[in-house]
Design a protein around this motif. Structure first.
Motif, PDB file in Angstrom:
ATOM      1  N   LYS A  15       0.836  -1.196   0.000  1.00  0.00           N
ATOM      2  CA  LYS A  15       0.000   0.000   0.000  1.00  0.00           C
ATOM      3  C   LYS A  15       0.879   1.257   0.000  1.00  0.00           C
ATOM      4  O   LYS A  15       1.861   1.339   0.750  1.00  0.00           O
ATOM      5  N   TYR A  16       0.473   2.240  -0.823  1.00  0.00           N
ATOM      6  CA  TYR A  16       1.187   3.504  -0.932  1.00  0.00           C
ATOM      7  C   TYR A  16       0.233   4.650  -0.640  1.00  0.00           C
ATOM      8  O   TYR A  16      -0.938   4.633  -1.072  1.00  0.00           O
ATOM      9  N   ASN A  17       0.736   5.699   0.054  1.00  0.00           N
ATOM     10  CA  ASN A  17      -0.103   6.868   0.318  1.00  0.00           C
ATOM     11  C   ASN A  17      -0.045   7.846  -0.858  1.00  0.00           C
ATOM     12  O   ASN A  17       0.574   7.561  -1.892  1.00  0.00           O
ATOM     13  N   THR A  18      -0.679   8.993  -0.687  1.00  0.00           N
ATOM     14  CA  THR A  18      -0.760   9.950  -1.803  1.00  0.00           C
ATOM     15  C   THR A  18       0.599  10.503  -2.204  1.00  0.00           C
ATOM     16  O   THR A  18       0.761  11.010  -3.321  1.00  0.00           O
ATOM     17  N   GLU A  19       1.579  10.433  -1.314  1.00  0.00           N
ATOM     18  CA  GLU A  19       2.924  10.884  -1.652  1.00  0.00           C
ATOM     19  C   GLU A  19       3.745   9.778  -2.309  1.00  0.00           C
ATOM     20  O   GLU A  19       4.920   9.959  -2.627  1.00  0.00           O
ATOM     21  N   GLY A  20       3.127   8.636  -2.478  1.00  0.00           N
ATOM     22  CA  GLY A  20       3.844   7.525  -3.086  1.00  0.00           C
ATOM     23  C   GLY A  20       4.756   6.788  -2.124  1.00  0.00           C
ATOM     24  O   GLY A  20       5.641   6.029  -2.544  1.00  0.00           O
ATOM     25  N   THR A  21       4.553   6.996  -0.821  1.00  0.00           N
ATOM     26  CA  THR A  21       5.363   6.320   0.196  1.00  0.00           C
ATOM     27  C   THR A  21       4.655   5.056   0.647  1.00  0.00           C
ATOM     28  O   THR A  21       3.460   5.081   0.946  1.00  0.00           O
ATOM     29  N   ILE A  22       5.410   3.976   0.714  1.00  0.00           N
ATOM     30  CA  ILE A  22       4.809   2.709   1.119  1.00  0.00           C
ATOM     31  C   ILE A  22       4.431   2.752   2.590  1.00  0.00           C
ATOM     32  O   ILE A  22       5.179   3.282   3.429  1.00  0.00           O
ATOM     33  N   VAL A  23       3.276   2.236   2.904  1.00  0.00           N
ATOM     34  CA  VAL A  23       2.817   2.124   4.292  1.00  0.00           C
ATOM     35  C   VAL A  23       2.407   0.670   4.517  1.00  0.00           C
ATOM     36  O   VAL A  23       1.950  -0.006   3.612  1.00  0.00           O
ATOM     37  N   GLY A  24       2.588   0.209   5.737  1.00  0.00           N
ATOM     38  CA  GLY A  24       2.256  -1.193   6.027  1.00  0.00           C
ATOM     39  C   GLY A  24       3.403  -2.109   5.653  1.00  0.00           C
ATOM     40  O   GLY A  24       4.581  -1.764   5.785  1.00  0.00           O
ATOM     41  N   ALA A  25       3.069  -3.297   5.167  1.00  0.00           N
ATOM     42  CA  ALA A  25       4.071  -4.314   4.873  1.00  0.00           C
ATOM     43  C   ALA A  25       5.030  -3.838   3.795  1.00  0.00           C
ATOM     44  O   ALA A  25       4.633  -3.243   2.786  1.00  0.00           O
ATOM     45  N   THR A  26       6.322  -4.095   3.984  1.00  0.00           N
ATOM     46  CA  THR A  26       7.354  -3.698   3.015  1.00  0.00           C
ATOM     47  C   THR A  26       7.913  -4.885   2.253  1.00  0.00           C
ATOM     48  O   THR A  26       8.758  -4.710   1.383  1.00  0.00           O
ATOM     49  N   GLN A  27       7.487  -6.077   2.587  1.00  0.00           N
ATOM     50  CA  GLN A  27       7.892  -7.256   1.826  1.00  0.00           C
ATOM     51  C   GLN A  27       6.872  -8.360   2.074  1.00  0.00           C
ATOM     52  O   GLN A  27       6.148  -8.347   3.068  1.00  0.00           O
ATOM     53  N   ALA A  28       6.814  -9.278   1.127  1.00  0.00           N
ATOM     54  CA  ALA A  28       5.955 -10.456   1.262  1.00  0.00           C
ATOM     55  C   ALA A  28       6.840 -11.688   1.251  1.00  0.00           C
ATOM     56  O   ALA A  28       7.746 -11.805   0.411  1.00  0.00           O
ATOM     57  N   THR A  29       6.601 -12.596   2.189  1.00  0.00           N
ATOM     58  CA  THR A  29       7.349 -13.855   2.235  1.00  0.00           C
ATOM     59  C   THR A  29       6.445 -14.967   1.753  1.00  0.00           C
ATOM     60  O   THR A  29       5.419 -15.276   2.367  1.00  0.00           O
ATOM     61  N   LEU A  30       6.807 -15.561   0.629  1.00  0.00           N
ATOM     62  CA  LEU A  30       6.043 -16.652   0.038  1.00  0.00           C
ATOM     63  C   LEU A  30       6.618 -17.979   0.503  1.00  0.00           C
ATOM     64  O   LEU A  30       7.840 -18.159   0.551  1.00  0.00           O
ATOM     65  N   THR A  31       5.745 -18.915   0.830  1.00  0.00           N
ATOM     66  CA  THR A  31       6.159 -20.237   1.300  1.00  0.00           C
ATOM     67  C   THR A  31       5.536 -21.302   0.419  1.00  0.00           C
ATOM     68  O   THR A  31       4.321 -21.296   0.195  1.00  0.00           O
ATOM     69  N   GLY A  32       6.354 -22.202  -0.080  1.00  0.00           N
ATOM     70  CA  GLY A  32       5.868 -23.280  -0.922  1.00  0.00           C
ATOM     71  C   GLY A  32       5.705 -24.567  -0.150  1.00  0.00           C
ATOM     72  O   GLY A  32       6.570 -24.936   0.637  1.00  0.00           O
ATOM     73  N   GLN A  33       4.579 -25.245  -0.334  1.00  0.00           N
ATOM     74  CA  GLN A  33       4.314 -26.558   0.254  1.00  0.00           C
ATOM     75  C   GLN A  33       4.164 -27.541  -0.892  1.00  0.00           C
ATOM     76  O   GLN A  33       3.435 -27.281  -1.852  1.00  0.00           O
ATOM     77  N   VAL A  34       4.851 -28.676  -0.825  1.00  0.00           N
ATOM     78  CA  VAL A  34       4.797 -29.644  -1.915  1.00  0.00           C
ATOM     79  C   VAL A  34       4.553 -31.037  -1.372  1.00  0.00           C
ATOM     80  O   VAL A  34       4.854 -31.338  -0.214  1.00  0.00           O
ATOM     81  N   GLN A  35       3.995 -31.887  -2.227  1.00  0.00           N
ATOM     82  CA  GLN A  35       3.748 -33.292  -1.890  1.00  0.00           C
ATOM     83  C   GLN A  35       4.162 -34.158  -3.067  1.00  0.00           C
ATOM     84  O   GLN A  35       3.714 -33.950  -4.195  1.00  0.00           O
ATOM     85  N   ALA A  36       5.041 -35.126  -2.792  1.00  0.00           N
ATOM     86  CA  ALA A  36       5.492 -36.105  -3.780  1.00  0.00           C
ATOM     87  C   ALA A  36       6.260 -35.479  -4.932  1.00  0.00           C
ATOM     88  O   ALA A  36       6.476 -36.124  -5.951  1.00  0.00           O
ATOM     89  N   VAL A  37       6.648 -34.230  -4.798  1.00  0.00           N
ATOM     90  CA  VAL A  37       7.493 -33.560  -5.783  1.00  0.00           C
ATOM     91  C   VAL A  37       8.511 -32.729  -5.030  1.00  0.00           C
ATOM     92  O   VAL A  37       8.421 -32.556  -3.808  1.00  0.00           O
TER      93      VAL A  37
END
Length: 601
Positions: free
Chosen positions: A162-184
C-alpha cells in the motif's frame, strides 16, 4: 558348597569404593510416529505438537531410586539426528528439572527419519566422595504413509503493498512466500514478465537462491507489471505448480490498477488458484479445505466487503464465508469432498465465480481449481508398537506395570483391531488367558528378573506383532565393607578393623551382634555381645556377658564371611581371616592391600 550371596571389596590406604549408578528413560508416547503426506501441511500421529512428548529419566544408585532434584545430581540432554553427531537441543525441545519435553513434530524435519535423545547423568556420591557418570538414550523413528498424488501450493504473509498519496509505502514492506509440496520437489520460482511470459525470478540480496522453499518479494523487485506481480512455484513435475498474485495499490491520484482518483475501490484475493490432490481415477483423494482470503480497499484504506460464491462443480461446497471488515481480512473456505469427481473423471480444471460487494459496487473474480496429477492410490502404512507409559521396571516384584499399544493406519488411530497378549515362558510364547485388550496390566510378582511379553494385533485380516521386555529390579544381597579406624595406616604402625554389612530389599540382614571397641561396654546386661579389639594380640573376638563377666561367645553370625587379599600388584596373598569383623595389622599392608569378602549362606 555354600552359595555366595554377595561380595564386597575395599582397597586400604586409597578409598576407591564406588557405588553403581544406572538409569533408563520413560516415554509417554510410542517410539514411532506416522506421517500422512496426502494432506498439506502433512499431519503426524501421534502429534507431538498436540500431545507433547515427555521423557523422564529414572535413576538408581545401587538399587535405590534417586529423585531428579537430589543433591549432587546433574542431568544434561542432547539430541542426534540419525547417524550424525550429537548436538544441543533445538527449538521445541526443552529440559526442565531433568525432564525433557518436545513440543514440536521434530521428526518432520529429520533427514534420516530417526532422532535419538541422549540423557547424560552425573552424580556426586557424598558417601564415597566420588562422581559417577552414565548415559541413557531413547530413539524415535518416522514411518510415512503412501503418497496418493502430487501437488504444490503457495501461501504469503501479505498480498498487498500500500502507498499513500505521496507515493510512500505504508504497512508491509515485503511479502514472504512459502511453498508446500507433496510427492514432488521444488525446482524454482518464476514471475510473469511484461510480455506475458514466465521468467526466472531475479536473484537479489533478498533471494540469493530461487530454488528454496521460500521467496521474498519486495516492491523494488523488477517483477511488477501494471503494479501486479504474478509469481509461480515450479516443481520437478511440469504439471504440478502453483501461482500467487501480489498487488500494489495507491491512495488518490497515483492509482493505476488500484482504482482512479481519491476513494478508488479494489479487492485483493489472496488465493486465486489451487491444485487439488486426486487419485489416478480423477477423484479427490482426501477431503480438502481450501481457504480463499480477500481484502477490500478504498484507496489504501481497508473497508468492509462481502463475497457471494457462484455455481460450483458437484463435490464442492462452501464450508464458511466470513465477510471482510475494516480491520480484518475475510475468507471463503471451500470443501472438496473425498472421492468427488468434480464434474467428471476426465475433467481436469474448473472455476468458482466469486462476486465481491463494497458499498453497493460489485467485482467478480474467478477462483481456479486444477486436479493434481495422480499416481496409483497409495496404501496407508500400518504402524503397531508396544510401549510402557510408566516405564519397564518394577522393584522387588512389587506394584504393577501398564503395557500399552499404539496402532495407526497412516495418521488415523486404529480402533477396530483385535488383540492377543502372550508371555514368554519355558522357551515359548504362551497365550495369556483373557488378555485381549489393547492394554495389559502386569503384576510385579509375575516378573522374575526379566520377562518378555508379545502382542498380536489383527487388523484388516492382517497380523501385526511387537514385543516388549520388562525387568524386576529386585534388591539382591548387597554388601559394603567398612573399617574402624578408616582405610589408611601410617609408617606401618597400628591396625584397622574391617567389617561387612549386608542388605537386601533396603534392610540390613545378619547385623552386628554388638559394638566394636577396645574397651568393654559399661553397664552390660546378661546376654549382651561385644566385639573386643586387641591391638597387642592383633585380634577381634566376639565376647558375651554372662551376668558377671565377659566370656568368649560360642554364638556366630547367621551368614558366612570369607576373606581374600591382593597385594599392591594385584597378586593373591595368603590370608586366613574369617568372620564378620576381622583385625588388619599395618604390618600386613605393603603400601597397598585390597581386601575382598564373599558372603554366603
Amino acid at each position: 558348597m555354600p552359595t555366595i550371596l554377595t561380595s564386597s571389596q575395599q582397597t586400604f590406604v586409597d578409598i576407591t569404593d564406588q557405588r553403581k549408578l544406572s538409569a533408563y528413560i520413560t516415554s509417554n508416547l510410542p517410539k514411532t510416529q506416522s506421517e500422512d503426506p496426502n494432506v498439506l501441511p502433512h499431519t503426524y500421529a501421534p502429534s507431538w505438537a498436540t500431545t507433547h512428548l515427555v521423557l523422564t529419566p529414572v535413576i538408581f544408585l545401587d538399587q535405590t531410586s534417586i529423585a531428579l532434584d537430589a543433591t549432587g545430581l546433574t542431568i544434561l540432554w542432547k539430541r542426534k539426528d540419525g547417524a550424525s553427531a550429537e548436538t544441543a537441543l533445538t527449538t521445541g525441545e526443552a529440559a526442565s528439572a531433568g525432564i525433557l519435553t518436545v513440543s514440536q513434530n521434530k521428526l518432520a524435519a529429520s533427514g534420516s527419519g530417526m532422532i535419538t535423545y541422549i540423557c547424560y547423568i552425573s552424580y556426586y556420591d557424598s558417601e564415597t566422595k566420588n562422581t559417577v557418570n552414565i548415559s541413557a538414550d531413547i530413539t524415535y523413528t518416522l514411518v510415512k504413509n503412501a503418497e496418493n498424488a502430487r501437488l504444490a501450493y503457495v501461501t504469503s504473509d501479505t498480498y498487498v503493498f500500500k502507498y499513500n498519496t505521496e507515493g510512500t509505502i505504508v504497512g508491509a514492506t515485503q511479502a514472504t512466500l512459502t511453498g508446500q509440496v507433496q510427492a514432488v520437489t521444488i525446482s524454482k520460482w518464476q514471475y510473469k514478465n511484461s510480455s506475458g511470459n514466465w521468467a526466472d525470478y531475479p536473484t537479489t540480496s533478498d533471494n540469493t537462491s530461487i530454488t528454496g522453499g521460500t521467496l521474498v518479494v519486495k516492491p523494488s523487485h523488477a517483477v511488477f507489471t501494471n503494479n501486479v506481480a504474478q509469481i509461480k512455484l515450479l516443481t520437478n513435475d511440469s504439471d504440478v505448480y502453483d501461482t500467487v498474485t501480489i498487488t500494489k495499490i495507491y491512495d488518490g491520484a497515483k492509482g493505476e490498477s488500484g482504482g482512479s482518483g481519491p476513494g478508488g475501490l479494489s479487492v485483493v484475493v489472496g488465493n486465486e488458484a489451487q491444485v487439488i490432490a486426486c487419485a489416478s481415477d480423477g477423484t479427490v483423494s482426501a477431503a480438502t479445505n481450501v481457504t480463499i482470503p480477500f481484502t477490500a480497499f478504498r484507496g489504501i484504506e481497508q473497508v468492509a466487503c462481502t463475497c457471494e460464491v457462484g455455481t460450483m462443480a458437484t463435490g464442492i461446497t462452501v464450508k464458511s464465508n466470513t465477510p471482510a471488515t475494516a480491520t480484518a481480512a475475510g475468507s471463503v473456505v471451500l470443501t472438496f469432498a473425498k472421492s468427488a469427481n468434480l464434474g467428471g473423471t476426465s475433467v481436469l480444471t474448473g472455476i468458482v465465480p466469486l462476486t465481491f460487494t463494497v458499498d453497493g459496487i460489485t467485482v467478480t473474480k474467478n477462483f481456479t481449481w486444477t486436479k493434481g496429477k495422480a499416481g496409483a492410490t497409495g496404501t496407508a502404512a500400518v504402524v503397531f508398537s508396544i510401549y510402557a507409559p510408566n516405564g519397564t521396571i518394577v522393584q522387588n516384584q512389587s506394584g504393577s506395570l501398564l503395557l500399552a499399544t499404539s496402532a495407526y493406519s497412516g495418521a488415523t488411530a486404529i480402533t477396530t483391531g483385535t488383540y492377543q497378549w502372550e508371555k514368554y515362558t519355558g522357551g515359548e510364547w504362551v497365550n495369556i488367558s483373557g488378555a485381549t485388550e489393547a492394554t495389559l496390566t502386569v503384576s510385579g510378582s509375575e516378573i522374575i528378573n526379566i520377562q518378555s511379553y508379545r502382542c498380536t494385533m489383527t487388523y484388516s485380516s492382517k497380523n501385526y506383532v511387537d514385543v516388549i521386555t520388562v525387568e524386576d529390579k529386585s534388591d539382591p544381597y548387597v554388601s559394603e565393607m567398612l573399617s574402624i579406624g578408616g582405610f589408611t595406616v601410617k609408617n606401618n604402625l597400628g591396625g584397622l578393623v574391617p567389617y561387612v554389612i549386608v542388605r537386601t530389599n533396603q534392610r540390613e540382614v545378619d547385623p552386628l551382634l554388638g559394638n566394636i571397641s577396645e574397651t568393654a561396654p559399661s553397664s552390660p546386661t546378661s546376654g549382651d555381645f561385644w566385639y573386643q579389639v586387641d591391638h597387642t594380640a592383633k585380634t577381634v573376638t566376639l565376647m558375651k556377658y554372662n551376668g558377671s563377666a565377659w566370656k568368649s561367645a560360642t554364638e556366630s553370625q547367621e551368614l558366612t564371611y570369607t576373606w581374600y587379599a591382593q597385594d599392591k600388584d594385584g597378586n593373591a596373598m595368603a590370608f586366613d581371616k574369617s568372620g564378620k569383623v576381622i583385625y588388619l595389622s599395618a604390618a600386613d599392608i605393603d603400601s597397598l592391600m585390597t581386601l575382598q569378602c564373599d558372603v554366603s549362606n
